[in-house]
Design a protein around this motif. Structure first.
Motif, mmCIF file in Angstrom:
data_model
loop_
_atom_site.group_PDB
_atom_site.id
_atom_site.type_symbol
_atom_site.label_atom_id
_atom_site.label_comp_id
_atom_site.label_asym_id
_atom_site.label_seq_id
_atom_site.Cartn_x
_atom_site.Cartn_y
_atom_site.Cartn_z
ATOM 1 N N CYS A 8 27.646 27.739 -6.775
ATOM 2 C CA CYS A 8 26.683 28.588 -6.059
ATOM 3 C C CYS A 8 25.263 28.231 -6.483
ATOM 4 O O CYS A 8 25.015 27.909 -7.642
ATOM 5 C CB CYS A 8 26.917 30.064 -6.386
ATOM 6 N N THR A 9 24.333 28.326 -5.525
ATOM 7 C CA THR A 9 22.927 28.235 -5.913
ATOM 8 C C THR A 9 22.541 29.545 -6.598
ATOM 9 O O THR A 9 23.336 30.478 -6.666
ATOM 10 C CB THR A 9 22.023 28.038 -4.677
ATOM 11 N N LYS A 10 21.308 29.601 -7.091
ATOM 12 C CA LYS A 10 20.821 30.849 -7.696
ATOM 13 C C LYS A 10 19.926 31.612 -6.721
ATOM 14 O O LYS A 10 19.138 32.471 -7.129
ATOM 15 C CB LYS A 10 20.065 30.536 -8.989
ATOM 16 N N ASN B 139 11.670 37.533 -0.090
ATOM 17 C CA ASN B 139 11.834 37.616 -1.553
ATOM 18 C C ASN B 139 12.139 36.311 -2.267
ATOM 19 O O ASN B 139 12.350 36.304 -3.471
ATOM 20 C CB ASN B 139 12.891 38.664 -1.912
ATOM 21 N N VAL B 140 12.187 35.205 -1.530
ATOM 22 C CA VAL B 140 12.430 33.929 -2.199
ATOM 23 C C VAL B 140 11.104 33.293 -2.607
ATOM 24 O O VAL B 140 10.060 33.571 -2.024
ATOM 25 C CB VAL B 140 13.213 32.939 -1.308
ATOM 26 N N THR B 141 11.177 32.458 -3.615
ATOM 27 C CA THR B 141 10.005 31.678 -4.012
ATOM 28 C C THR B 141 10.137 30.274 -3.436
ATOM 29 O O THR B 141 11.245 29.765 -3.280
ATOM 30 C CB THR B 141 9.902 31.588 -5.540
ATOM 31 N N ASP B 197 13.173 29.112 -5.572
ATOM 32 C CA ASP B 197 14.430 29.228 -4.819
ATOM 33 C C ASP B 197 14.553 28.113 -3.789
ATOM 34 O O ASP B 197 15.606 27.523 -3.616
ATOM 35 C CB ASP B 197 14.477 30.580 -4.087
ATOM 36 N N ILE B 198 13.455 27.867 -3.105
ATOM 37 C CA ILE B 198 13.466 26.933 -1.969
ATOM 38 C C ILE B 198 12.484 25.804 -2.236
ATOM 39 O O ILE B 198 11.392 26.028 -2.754
ATOM 40 C CB ILE B 198 13.042 27.654 -0.668
ATOM 41 N N ILE B 199 12.908 24.589 -1.890
ATOM 42 C CA ILE B 199 12.005 23.429 -1.974
ATOM 43 C C ILE B 199 11.942 22.785 -0.595
ATOM 44 O O ILE B 199 12.944 22.244 -0.113
ATOM 45 C CB ILE B 199 12.528 22.387 -2.990
ATOM 46 N N PHE B 200 10.801 22.896 0.045
ATOM 47 C CA PHE B 200 10.614 22.166 1.304
ATOM 48 C C PHE B 200 10.269 20.729 0.949
ATOM 49 O O PHE B 200 9.380 20.480 0.138
ATOM 50 C CB PHE B 200 9.473 22.779 2.128
ATOM 51 N N GLU B 226 20.171 21.652 -10.955
ATOM 52 C CA GLU B 226 19.918 22.275 -12.266
ATOM 53 C C GLU B 226 19.335 23.673 -12.113
ATOM 54 O O GLU B 226 19.667 24.582 -12.859
ATOM 55 C CB GLU B 226 18.926 21.427 -13.061
ATOM 56 N N ASN B 227 18.457 23.808 -11.116
ATOM 57 C CA ASN B 227 17.743 25.074 -10.941
ATOM 58 C C ASN B 227 18.436 26.043 -9.999
ATOM 59 O O ASN B 227 17.967 27.159 -9.813
ATOM 60 C CB ASN B 227 16.335 24.797 -10.400
ATOM 61 N N GLY B 228 19.511 25.581 -9.367
ATOM 62 C CA GLY B 228 20.150 26.448 -8.375
ATOM 63 C C GLY B 228 19.247 26.708 -7.182
ATOM 64 O O GLY B 228 19.248 27.795 -6.605
ATOM 65 N N SER B 229 18.466 25.714 -6.800
ATOM 66 C CA SER B 229 17.538 25.850 -5.666
ATOM 67 C C SER B 229 18.168 25.305 -4.392
ATOM 68 O O SER B 229 19.147 24.567 -4.435
ATOM 69 C CB SER B 229 16.256 25.051 -5.936
#
Lengths: 423, 423
Positions: A8-10, B139-141, B197-200, B226-229
């Motif tokens: 799962c992602t976080k 609510n996501v970063t 959370d999200i990487i465009f 690693e980051n669960g992104s």
């Protein structure tokens, strides 16, 4: 339940999405249909569920689209994003053919002074409703007709305007449900309706088929003006109006200062697959600070949308030529004849059916029954797909919606099967 | 300022919309163009600004669209919402032609095991990005490349993920700007990048034209795992890749568990006006609770969208036939020749220019200059519209973006004018 594993992602699931109760109504009905087909592989299923057009589009309209497609292979005919190179109103028109905006303004709003720069061409009204929700954001309060088309409420939940779903009432918290049924002539009791920022109002209504009268719409506009609310008026079925009911909210004096109108070619021109619609945002419509709503809508359109397909736009333009318009309305008439057949069928069965006169939907009352039960019984015994009224909100319980889109022979066959079910 | 009068509604403007700083970049550039035309009514303006395709679409593709349009006038050829009546996967395919989903999966992801039910056909990637924002919520970063295509950041602000804009830095609070420039080979220093959370991530990149290498993308996927992104990978320009750079994020092992891919026919098939794209959401991509992201995306598509025009979908299918694919890529090659002409032009002027090899954009460095100043100077002296790099974020300062879309004679004329400007 879903397992939390190291795969799962976080990223937390959007709480608004989690709040959405059911599957979207129409895929849910498709799933029921699939089950039914498995059970009766040889049954000839008749689909009067999702309101999907069936009649061929008149030649004059498809020829225009075909020509537009072909012209894209020529150096002179090729068009990219900016459909009207050199247009004097580049900023507004960058994503839609200026000629189409003008034709929409003139054809549908001729005497009502809607300017072409207030018309935004889109890929359909359901899509525009979501874009309007992006514009409005999560902090506005909303009201809607109960029953109503599920995209209003679902998009409200997705953007975060709704509170929790209450299983007891079948309603989300923080949403004002304006009950519309036979008892109030399908128009809400506004003296009993709380003030909200936004009022979604669909007329002719999906699913009830009721077109609000001029008096009713005058009340609605007056109510919005008193409360400082914005009406989002969905007139996607206006072409079906037979009586004197207004075809646009702008027929009501004072509406330009309180109403957005969303509309579509889907059900008039049979463009459900072609995708074309429009939204009108009058320049006089202002937020509480005086900021024009149209500026924000323009910004949303530029950021979240890239315009309707220019081929579809060429089709829309053909629909609004004198011959195209006549051809388009002849298809509408065909569906209205279907509606009369279904209205007669339900009347002969002693059932109360509403709508059908000003809309391509018939809304049938089964007092004391649950609508999913009626849906299942009709499907089981006649292989006809309908839509359970409760799918449109708790106010739709005891009803089913029957679409009048369909080939004539299908409608006649449906009529015969229904007559044998309720002899 | 806007005046508060009794004509204003009592609806507050969406705070997120208020937070958006400027006009959307491209309409802003159109406005500058209009001013310029007023000043020089006889100037022959060359538009190398908005990346709009100019070359005719090959016949084999437009014929398919033309035939599809015409078939809508026949009882057998007519199609409404559900393009594939009777399809076994009704729920997923209700809004897109099943054959096109299969063709996309096979053509673009053949060896990478993307299933057709993971492919969602859309009207373009900009539109899908906004729909993804609806899915993700406020609510996501998020992180994004700086510079990058403005729709990512603007849609983030609109949905409420961003904090206030800081005039000092040119950045919004709460957004991680991953600087990409010549110094880091246009790939962010991930050891120095905060977890979001999200990487465009757009590759080949708009505006820099840089295609990330396999090693770079391996680092990116590793970082996300690693980051669960979740990576939202925009591959709209993948058809332009000339070297060994991956054309899809799914070429990187482990990407299916952390990445969504958004792509488009706009720049490969010249469909900027036709409107067609797609998004891949792998079934293995899970929220922290284990809930599949694809389920929510399907729900968003059903609620907020009604599918791409079936005429455009017929065109997409033709693009993916063996002959159509070849024809489509010949147009891509044409634009790549344009790119070479512009790269040579800037090189001959002693300017450092990037991109152009794997992308239809050339990214030109003007050390020490402000990009709006360079934009204005070039426009004033050569009547050529470019895009100021700072329109793509603070990391774009000192650069301009030049599109390589254009007729050959236009590109040659632009080259001649530029050579005379910087003799």
């Amino acid at each position: 339940m879903h397992a939390v594993t190291d795969r799962c992602t976080k990223v937390a699931r959007n709480f608004n999405m989690e709040r959405l109760r059911n599957n979207y109504l129409f895929p849910e009905i498709s799933a029921r249909e699939l089950e039914h087909i498995k059970k009766y592989p040889n049954a000839e299923v008749i689909r009067l569920g999702i309101g999907d057009t069936t009649e061929p589009i008149p030649d004059i309209i498809t020829s225009a689209m075909s020509d537009c497609a072909r012209s894209l292979s020529t150096p002179d005919g090729y068009r990219g994003y900016g459909a009207e190179q050199g247009d004097k109103e580049l900023i507004y028109s960058i994503f839609s053919v200026q000629a189409l905006r003008k034709a929409i303004a003139q054809t549908f709003y001729g005497d009502l002074a809607v300017r072409d720069t207030e018309v935004f061409v889109s890929d359909g009204s359901q899509c525009d409703i979501s874009r309007l929700q992006l514009l409005l954001g999560s902090n506005v309060t909303i009201a809607l007709q109960d029953p109503s088309f599920p995209a209003y409420i679902d998009s409200s939940v997705i953007i975060g305007q709704a509170g929790d779903f209450q299983y007891k009432t079948g309603k989300y918290r923080n949403i004002e449900y304006m009950k519309c049924g036979p008892k109030n002539n399908f128009f809400p009791d506004l003296s009993n309706t709380s003030r909200t920022d936004i009022i979604f109002f669909c007329s002719p209504n999906n699913p009830t088929g009721h077109a609000a009268s001029r008096e009713q719409l005058e009340q609605l506009v007056e109510f919005a003006r008193e409360n400082g609310s914005i009406i989002v008026y969905d007139s996607a079925y206006a072409a079906y109006i037979t009586d004197k009911s207004p075809q646009s909210i702008y027929e009501i004096p004072g509406a330009r200062e309180v109403a957005i109108e969303v509309s579509s070619f889907s059900k008039s021109a049979g463009f459900t697959g072609v995708r074309l619609g429009w939204t009108v945002v009058p320049k006089e419509l202002l937020f509480s600070s005086g900021f024009p709503v149209v500026n924000d809508f323009n910004r949303i359109i530029c950021t979240c949308f890239n315009g309707a397909s220019i081929i579809a736009q060429a089709g829309g333009l053909a629909c609004l030529s004198p011959e195209g318009y006549k051809a388009m309305l002849s298809v509408v008439d065909y569906y209205k004849e279907n509606a009369q057949i279904l209205l007669d069928t339900f009347a002969s069965l002693g059932l109360k059916a509403y709508g059908g006169v000003n809309a391509p939907y018939v809304w049938v009352h089964f007092p004391g029954s649950r609508s999913w039960d009626v849906f299942s019984e009709i499907l089981e015994k006649t292989h006809i797909i309908t839509v359970p009224g409760s799918g449109f909100g708790p106010g739709g319980e005891e009803f089913i919606r029957v679409t009048t889109f369909g080939r004539r022979e299908t409608i006649l066959e449906a009529s015969a099967r229904l007559k044998s079910l309720f002899p």
